[in-house]
Every structure is written in C-alpha cells, then in structure tokens.
Enzyme design. Structure first.
Site, PDB file in Angstrom:
ATOM      1  N   CYS A  69       5.188  12.268  -1.550  1.00  0.00           N
ATOM      2  CA  CYS A  69       5.479  11.864  -0.277  1.00  0.00           C
ATOM      3  C   CYS A  69       6.923  12.320   0.170  1.00  0.00           C
ATOM      4  O   CYS A  69       7.209  12.582   1.269  1.00  0.00           O
ATOM      5  CB  CYS A  69       5.235  10.480  -0.164  1.00  0.00           C
ATOM      6  SG  CYS A  69       6.200   9.506  -1.167  1.00  0.00           S
ATOM      7  N   PHE A  74       0.764  -1.249   0.090  1.00  0.00           N
ATOM      8  CA  PHE A  74      -0.011  -0.042   0.010  1.00  0.00           C
ATOM      9  C   PHE A  74       0.900   1.228  -0.291  1.00  0.00           C
ATOM     10  O   PHE A  74       1.734   1.305   0.823  1.00  0.00           O
ATOM     11  CB  PHE A  74      -0.946  -0.044   1.344  1.00  0.00           C
ATOM     12  CG  PHE A  74      -1.758   1.406   1.313  1.00  0.00           C
ATOM     13  CD1 PHE A  74      -2.762   1.364   0.857  1.00  0.00           C
ATOM     14  CD2 PHE A  74      -1.270   2.198   2.296  1.00  0.00           C
ATOM     15  CE1 PHE A  74      -3.647   2.724   0.796  1.00  0.00           C
ATOM     16  CE2 PHE A  74      -2.014   3.556   2.377  1.00  0.00           C
ATOM     17  CZ  PHE A  74      -3.175   3.596   1.765  1.00  0.00           C
ATOM     18  N   LEU A  84       3.697  -0.667   4.115  1.00  0.00           N
ATOM     19  CA  LEU A  84       3.130   0.708   3.984  1.00  0.00           C
ATOM     20  C   LEU A  84       4.024   1.826   3.740  1.00  0.00           C
ATOM     21  O   LEU A  84       4.876   1.926   4.512  1.00  0.00           O
ATOM     22  CB  LEU A  84       2.375   0.601   5.490  1.00  0.00           C
ATOM     23  CG  LEU A  84       1.420  -0.588   5.792  1.00  0.00           C
ATOM     24  CD1 LEU A  84       0.953   0.165   7.359  1.00  0.00           C
ATOM     25  CD2 LEU A  84       0.314  -0.377   4.884  1.00  0.00           C
ATOM     26  N   GLU A  85       3.867   2.634   2.744  1.00  0.00           N
ATOM     27  CA  GLU A  85       4.506   3.780   2.439  1.00  0.00           C
ATOM     28  C   GLU A  85       3.634   4.962   2.462  1.00  0.00           C
ATOM     29  O   GLU A  85       2.626   4.956   1.663  1.00  0.00           O
ATOM     30  CB  GLU A  85       5.294   3.786   0.998  1.00  0.00           C
ATOM     31  CG  GLU A  85       5.989   4.753   0.520  1.00  0.00           C
ATOM     32  CD  GLU A  85       6.166   5.466  -0.508  1.00  0.00           C
ATOM     33  OE1 GLU A  85       6.110   6.643  -0.942  1.00  0.00           O
ATOM     34  OE2 GLU A  85       6.368   4.695  -1.455  1.00  0.00           O
ATOM     35  N   LEU A  86       3.650   5.466   3.535  1.00  0.00           N
ATOM     36  CA  LEU A  86       2.725   6.650   3.779  1.00  0.00           C
ATOM     37  C   LEU A  86       3.146   8.079   3.622  1.00  0.00           C
ATOM     38  O   LEU A  86       3.853   8.594   2.680  1.00  0.00           O
ATOM     39  CB  LEU A  86       2.097   6.267   5.373  1.00  0.00           C
ATOM     40  CG  LEU A  86       1.813   5.041   5.638  1.00  0.00           C
ATOM     41  CD1 LEU A  86       1.532   4.596   7.009  1.00  0.00           C
ATOM     42  CD2 LEU A  86       0.863   4.494   4.676  1.00  0.00           C
TER      43      LEU A  86
END
Length: 463
Positions: A265, A207, A230-232
């Site tokens: 990001c 994700f 998870l790369e947020l």
C-alpha cells in the site's frame, strides 16, 4: 460447511483448506472475548508485557518456518519472508510494548485545592482486527499487540490468502500463556465479517485493505456508535530533485517500486524527476530493474516472485496496455524475464515513461511491479502532481536540502512524508493516511488512543 481454499501463486495448488466458522462458533468467540477481557483489563502492564514479549519470542524462534509458509501462501520470495518477522514485526511489536506505560499513563491536569483530577485511558473492550495478505504480520501487529497491551481482547480475521498467519498468532499467545479468550481468530466469509462488525460485543474495528473493503467496513459500523481504523489504498509518489544523490535515489526507489512485486500500500507507484537529471535517472532506474530475477519464490535466487493471483497480474497488464495505447513507452523488455506469461501470476517488472495524469497508470492504484516516471520543471509542478491523487498514504522526496524537503512536505497531502527513503514504517511515528488512503492511526503513542477511551476522574476531597 463452507470451505475456504488458499490457492498458492507459486504453482496454483491448494495450499490450505479451512472450514469457515459457523454461527455457533462466532457466537462462542464473541462471548468468550467479552468475558476474557473483563479479567484481562485487571492485569498489570508488566504482566501484559511479559506475555506479549514471550509471544514475540515464539515468532522469532519460528521465523524460518513461518517465512516458508508465507512464501507458499502469497508468493513473496523465500529470501525475504522470514525478515517480515525478524525485522519489521519484531521492531513494531517490541516498540509498542516498550511505550505502553507512557502511552497508557494517567493524564494529569492542573491541581486545584481540595480535588484530585485526572484522565485515565480505559480499554475499549473487544477489538476486531481484519488483516490483509500482502504484509500479513506487519499489518496485523500494528493493532494486535497494542490492543492486548491496552487491556482489550482481540478477534483476528485474516485474509483468505493467509489463514495460517492468524493461526500462528494463536500458537504464539498460547506459548506465551495468554489467558484463554483474550486472543482468538476466526476464518469467516465477507458476509460474516459484516455481521460481526454489527454485533454489539465488538467495540472497535481495525481494518487494512482496499478502498472497496473500507467502504464495506464503514457501512457495517454505520448503525453503531463505534469507529473503525481504516488503512486503505495508495498511489504513493516520489519526487527526485536536481540536487539528489541519484545513485542512492535509484537504488531505493527501484526497491520501493518492486519489492513484494509492488504489492504494498505504501510502495512507489509514480515518480517525478527534475528535468535536469531525468534522463540520467531513468536510464539507471531501468538498468537496475533488469537485474531482478523473476521466478519460483521458493528458490533462494529469486528476487521477484509471482503476484498473489493471476487476476491481479491481468489488472496491472491492462493498465500498462492502456497507457501504451495512449502514448506511454515501456522500457523493460519482458522477454528478459522468461517466467513472465499471460494467464499466470508471474509478471515482469515494468517501467513506463512518456506518461501523464490522463492515464490510469498514474492515477489509479496498480498494486503491481509497475511504475510510471515523469519529468517536472520545478518544485511547484512536482507538488501539484503529487497532490493530484485521490490517495495520500506516503510520499517521498530525494534531495540534499533539508529545508526544501520540509517546505515541500508541508504542502504535500500525505500521511507520512519521507526524505531520502521510502516504503518504511517507523513505529515511533503515527501511521495514517488521508483522502481515500483511510483514517485513524496505528503505531506510536498516538496509536494507543484509538484502542482506549478517556475516562475522567473528578474527586472532591472532604475537609
């Protein structure tokens, strides 16, 4: 059936409409992925490589057309969008293909007389990739290509803003001759995403998205014995030391702050500058910012397109207004950018000074063409301020002193530490975050570890 609409930020028109997959279509995709993977895992690495390289060939052959689609879907200027394919996508895909043999090779252990022992990297099974709109090909390629190279099957769910990207992958793999079912895409709702993640046929989730989205993914997998990469979010800092090449630092940090309208990001959102060069840096930074051209992203003259939606621009403007009310100073006159207008996604770049960490503009993710710049007295203050964040994706230092860069980098809480560059993913290095920027890793040989499971072979040789 529910319909998903992509509203183009270019002019507010409906650019794409897609009917969401129903329960039967989801069920068929999951079953097909499981069946196809059992055969795909039997293929050789050379067979996988040939197919994946041909898929990359499809993207390169159609880069201009794909770039135009991308501009209309999410607003990045047409002068840049094809390069997402020609540069980053191609580089990452080809690198991950080229290292697959090394990354997936058996792990040999010490020899013991009478035994053969080794560790094999087995594919996980079905990998569910949930990709965002801001860099739709660069983010998805990090997982899609290595997952298939590792012997997995893939189901891709792309953001509502960029559904055509998922369909392009399907065309590419069809062109390349990938067996049916090894790659599929689904246009589904957030609720359906959670249901798919909870299905026993999904073996891994990759994700990329918001912290809020990461929490939703984590909640969906909590009942299962699988993990998710998870790369947020990010609030990535830069530190300009007194010995930096200021011209180079300004040029690269302006680009790192405003490329893609700041919707990255790993974009630069806060800058700390040694007081000895602060005034000079800020003046040059503001002047270069004023050279951008905000406008219609389908025009080759435009260097700054609209944000993805009006709500995103309004969120950023609220942070700016709040900071100004608390004492910040805006250096950019928005009248220099005539398309800038409230109630639209067209937003002028902004540079704020007289900022501090009591302001959300310096602590909360903005994801817009806005940056705050603060003076610092020394390295220690810069380190403290860079670490004063709930995020930790990338951070950069601008200096002529390699030793200082290494020493400071050891103390900064981040997934990637840059010297004299920013906002770039080197596919040979692990792409990872700390704190609320996520967990797990893509790219590099380490990236293959998340897409496989170790299987030990302990074989006794009879005398």
């Amino acid at each position: 059936m529910p319909v998903q609409k992509t509203i183009s930020p270019v002019d507010g028109s409906v650019y794409v409409e897609r009917t969401l997959a129903d329960a039967d279509a989801v069920e068929l995709a999951l079953d097909s992925a499981v069946v196809a993977q059992k055969e795909w895992r039997k293929t050789t690495l050379s067979e996988r490589e040939a197919i994946c390289r041909k898929a990359v060939e499809y993207f390169l052959n159609n880069a201009d057309e794909i770039g135009l689609e991308l501009t209309w879907q999410m607003g990045r200027p047409i002068r840049y969008t094809a390069n997402e394919i020609r540069k980053g996508f191609q580089e990452r895909a080809n690198y991950m293909i080229s290292i697959a043999g090394k990354a997936l090779a058996d792990v040999e252990v010490e020899e013991i007389s009478g035994f053969k022992r080794f560790i094999r990297r087995d594919p996980l099974g079905v990998v569910f990739v949930v990709a965002p709109w801001n860099y739709p090909y660069l983010t998805s390629v990090n997982s899609v290509i290595p997952a298939i190279m590792a012997g997995n099957s893939v189901i891709l769910k792309h953001a509502q803003q960029t559904p055509l990207c998922a369909e392009r992958y399907a065309r590419a793999f069809e062109y390349a001759g990938l067996p049916e079912g090894v790659f599929q895409y689904l246009h589904v709702s957030h609720e359906q995403v959670a249901q798919i993640i909870g299905d026993n046929r999904i073996d891994y989730v990759a994700f990329t998205g918001s912290v809020e989205g990461g929490h939703a993914v984590q909640k969906a997998i909590n009942e299962r014995f699988i993990v998710g990469g998870l790369e947020l979010g990010g609030k990535d800092p830069a530190y300009v030391r007194a010995d930096a090449n200021l011209e180079d630092a300004v040029e690269n940090l302006v680009d790192g702050s405003f490329f893609n309208s700041g919707q990255s990001c790993c974009g630069i959102e806060r800058i700390y500058v040694h007081r000895n060069v602060y005034e000079q840096f800020v003046g040059a930074f503001a002047e270069l910012t004023k050279t951008y051209t905000l406008g219609d992203p389908t025009s080759g003259e435009t260097t700054l397109g609209p944000m993805v939606r009006t709500a995103a621009a309004e969120f950023a403007q609220k942070q700016i207004d709040e900071a100004i009310s608390q004492g910040a100073t805006a250096l950019i006159d928005t009248s220099l950018f005539p398309p800038h207008q409230s109630g639209t996604p067209y937003m002028a770049p902004q540079v704020l000074v007289n900022v501090n960490h009591s302001m959300q503009i310096m602590t909360e993710e903005t994801f817009a063409p806005v940056v705050g710049i603060m003076p610092v007295e020394n390295d220690e203050e810069a380190i403290r301020l860079m670490n004063d964040s709930q995020y930790g994706l990338t951070a950069s230092i601008w200096t002529a002193d390699m030793d200082a860069a290494l020493q400071i980098g050891e103390q900064v809480e981040t997934g990637t530490w840059f010297m004299n560059r920013c906002d770039y993913l080197d596919p040979a290095l692990a792409w990872t975050g700390v704190k609320k920027s996520g967990r797990g890793c893509t790219l590099s040989t380490i990236g293959y570890e998340a897409l496989t499971r170790p299987k030990s072979f302990h074989l006794k040789i009879n005398a």
